[in-house]
Design an enzyme around this catalytic site. Structure first.
Site, PDB file in Angstrom:
ATOM      1  CB  CYS A 259      -4.933   1.436  -9.134  1.00 39.31           C
ATOM      2  SG  CYS A 259      -4.816   1.353  -7.563  1.00 39.31           S
TER       3      CYS A 259
ATOM      4  CG  HIS B  25      -4.346  -3.153  -6.172  1.00 37.38           C
ATOM      5  ND1 HIS B  25      -3.100  -3.130  -5.377  1.00 37.38           N
ATOM      6  CD2 HIS B  25      -4.292  -1.942  -6.334  1.00 37.38           C
ATOM      7  CE1 HIS B  25      -2.818  -2.145  -5.064  1.00 37.38           C
ATOM      8  NE2 HIS B  25      -3.607  -1.301  -5.634  1.00 37.38           N
TER       9      HIS B  25
END
Ligand code: A2P
Length: 345
Positions: free
Chosen positions: A143, A256
């Site tokens: 990710c 994130h």
């Protein structure tokens, strides 16, 4: 319906394929369901697979209740595309069975990412790599790597990237449903004046940050940090790319963030860097410091686009830029990227 043979090399003609989600009840699995629905994915049938614990539960898709089935090696006979998101062990055990049964496996775990016979694909960066999949498996990258590369690819095309130094700020949902539960339980315990319990993370995550994501390797970097190097080189087709990364878990539910210093072969300019994102799908510039405009995790939660801001010329290294990128790691960092790979098939 045309079935997809595992040995097929190229984009295939699939008319309303049967899609299976392995790990449908997990954080990423649920988001895959949502992405298929929101993007109006042209599927024939949807099969939801999870552990025996979840068998018999129902989940809603396009207004219909679908019953979750227990995953077995025989789950894939009628499946054209299998989206795996139940952890590396499950992928290693069941991915080859799914490919053997004729499904194209799109695997969200790290199990096959560095396998030379498995393409590692970000559809906005290297879609053509999905054509060549000798094992019938396509890997979805890490990710943090996806989100970082979404910001770096336009800059690479403009200036020629040679090295990256990055620090990440990774949300607890990156650890699956258990990460979210741990943060919530610790916050409740602290507010009640009780001691916190550690299950998922090595240290308290509530009101804290932890400079360890995944386990440490021999060189002092964590596996997560080394993924940025190895996966970045493979996706970008830059075998000499230099990467040094520090991955940090933060008490954010979702999305994130990454602070990046990237060095280039050619001279850089912040305005030209911002201009390089024009017309690029999946990434937008949010960068107006005079008005305190920059992306934060709450801006990208539940959204498809990665957002880039704080673009400036680095004061230490030649031909280098500093930037800040934020993206929903459950979505672009996992579920959406996998569904986009299914779309390009
Ligand atoms: P289950 O909900 O039945 O445990 P997360 O990463 O959010 O924790 O989700 C993990 C996903 O992987 C869930 O859907 C979970 O199903 C699934 N899973 C875990 N273990 C197995 C297993 N042995 N077989 C099939 N699916 C599994």
């Amino acid at each position: 319906m045309l079935r997809a043979p595992a040995k097929d090399a190229g984009f295939i003609q699939m008319n309303h394929p049967t899609v299976a989600i392995v790990g449908a009840t997990g954080a990423v699995g649920v988001e895959m369901l949502l992405c298929l629905e929101q993007r109006n994915f042209p599927l024939g049938k949807l099969k939801l697979l999870a552990s025996a614990r979840s068998a018999g539960k129902t989940m809603t898709f396009r207004g219909e209740e679908i019953t979750v089935e227990a995953l077995t090696h025989d789950s894939f006979g009628d499946v054209d595309i299998a989206l795996f998101s139940a952890g590396g062990g499950i992928s290693l055990e069941y991915g080859p069975s799914a490919a053997k049964a004729g499904a194209v496996v799109i695997d969200n775990s790290s199990a096959f990412r560095m396998d030379a016979d498995v393409p590692l694909v970000v559809p906005e960066i290297n879609p053509e790599a999905a054509k060549n999949r000798p094992r019938g498996i396509i890997a979805n990258p890490n990710c943090t790597t996806i989100i970082s590369l979404m910001a770096l690819k336009p800059l690479h095309d403009a200036f020629g990237m040679c090295s990256i130094i990055a620090s990440t700020y990774q949300a607890v949902s990156g650890s699956g449903a258990q990460g979210i539960i741990e943060l919530e339980e610790q916050m409740k315990a602290i507010n009640a004046g009780e001691p916190v319990t550690l299950k998922v993370y090595p240290r308290q995550i509530a009101f804290n940050v932890i400079p360890q994501v995944d386990t440490f390797t021999e060189n002092g970097y964590t596996k997560e940090e080394m993924k940025m190097l190895h996966e970045g080189r493979k996706i970008m087709n830059l075998p000499d790319l230099r990467v040094s990364c520090t991955c940090v878990r933060v008490p954010v539910y979702r999305s994130h963030s990454v602070s990046i210093t990237a060095q280039f072969e050619r001279p850089v300019d912040a305005d030209a860097a911002r201009a390089s994102y024009a017309g690029r799908p999946g990434v937008k510039v949010v960068d107006d410091i005079t008005n305190k405009v920059f992306p934060v995790p709450l801006d990208t939660t539940g959204k498809d686009d990665c957002l880039v801001g704080r673009i400036r010329k680095n004061l230490v290294f030649e031909n280098a830029l500093d930037l800040w990128v934020v993206g929903d790691q459950v979505r672009k960092g996992a579920a959406l990227n996998a569904v986009q790979i299914a779309e390009i098939l």
